[in-house]
Design a protein around this motif. Structure first.
Motif, PDB file in Angstrom:
ATOM      1  N   ILE A  86       0.970  -1.125  -0.002  1.00 33.70           N
ATOM      2  CA  ILE A  86      -0.049   0.151   0.337  1.00 33.70           C
ATOM      3  C   ILE A  86       0.170   1.300  -0.235  1.00 33.70           C
ATOM      4  O   ILE A  86       0.834   2.243  -0.858  1.00 33.70           O
ATOM      5  N   LYS A  87       1.788   1.169   0.686  1.00 32.19           N
ATOM      6  CA  LYS A  87       2.881   2.180   1.020  1.00 32.19           C
ATOM      7  C   LYS A  87       3.081   2.877   0.085  1.00 32.19           C
ATOM      8  O   LYS A  87       3.988   4.291  -1.131  1.00 32.19           O
ATOM      9  N   ARG A  88       3.960   1.884  -0.632  1.00 35.40           N
ATOM     10  CA  ARG A  88       4.456   1.618  -2.371  1.00 35.40           C
ATOM     11  C   ARG A  88       3.949   2.051  -3.257  1.00 35.40           C
ATOM     12  O   ARG A  88       4.253   3.228  -4.448  1.00 35.40           O
ATOM     13  N   PHE A  98      -6.519   2.860   5.165  1.00 39.70           N
ATOM     14  CA  PHE A  98      -6.294   1.741   5.538  1.00 39.70           C
ATOM     15  C   PHE A  98      -5.806   1.804   6.926  1.00 39.70           C
ATOM     16  O   PHE A  98      -4.867   0.817   7.440  1.00 39.70           O
ATOM     17  N   GLU A  99      -5.869   2.265   7.383  1.00 38.09           N
ATOM     18  CA  GLU A  99      -5.536   3.237   9.073  1.00 38.09           C
ATOM     19  C   GLU A  99      -3.818   2.860   9.356  1.00 38.09           C
ATOM     20  O   GLU A  99      -3.123   2.684  10.008  1.00 38.09           O
ATOM     21  N   ILE A 100      -3.577   3.688   7.854  1.00 31.74           N
ATOM     22  CA  ILE A 100      -1.713   3.632   7.972  1.00 31.74           C
ATOM     23  C   ILE A 100      -2.119   5.716   8.126  1.00 31.74           C
ATOM     24  O   ILE A 100      -2.351   6.016   7.676  1.00 31.74           O
ATOM     25  N   GLU A 101      -0.898   5.755   9.424  1.00 32.83           N
ATOM     26  CA  GLU A 101      -0.664   6.662   9.568  1.00 32.83           C
ATOM     27  C   GLU A 101       0.942   7.607   9.552  1.00 32.83           C
ATOM     28  O   GLU A 101       1.341   8.160   9.705  1.00 32.83           O
ATOM     29  N   GLU A 102       1.255   6.559   8.640  1.00 36.58           N
ATOM     30  CA  GLU A 102       3.167   6.371   8.995  1.00 36.58           C
ATOM     31  C   GLU A 102       3.302   7.449   7.288  1.00 36.58           C
ATOM     32  O   GLU A 102       3.151   7.510   6.849  1.00 36.58           O
TER      33      GLU A 102
END
Length: 102
Positions: A86-88, A98-102
């Motif tokens: 997802i991040k990539r 996606f509840e990714i906060e970084e």
């Protein structure tokens, strides 16, 4: 009476039951019927069976807990892999979906 250990060669309850059975005539004189002693023995045997079941359940619980922990570890590893994708591949603005906060 404390914890029951039906696995010991002679525990306190077994010693007491033996004493009661060996003195039934004396006890009968004081109003303690042999049926009462038999009832105590029946309850003790039931407790032993329940204790055996409890120990089996405890062992099964430990096995299931270990299995669950293994599966949680696999799931976490897969989630981390998905998170990297997802991040990539997706824009940072969508990460919150996606509840990714970084």
């Amino acid at each position: 009476m404390g914890a029951v250990s039906c696995l010991q060669p002679k525990n306190d309850t077994e010693i007491r039951l033996a004493w009661l059975y060996n003195h039934t005539e004396v006890l009968r004189k004081y109003g303690v019927a042999p049926q009462l002693v038999a009832q105590v023995e029946g309850i003790y045997n039931s407790i032993c069976e329940l204790n055996t079941c409890r120990e089996a359940l405890r062992i099964r619980l430990e096995e299931k807990t270990a299995e669950m922990e293994r599966q949680v570890a696999v799931m976490e590893k897969l989630y981390q892999e998905i998170k990297r994708v997802i991040k990539r591949e997706l824009p940072k603005a969508i990460w919150k979906d996606f509840e990714i906060e970084e």
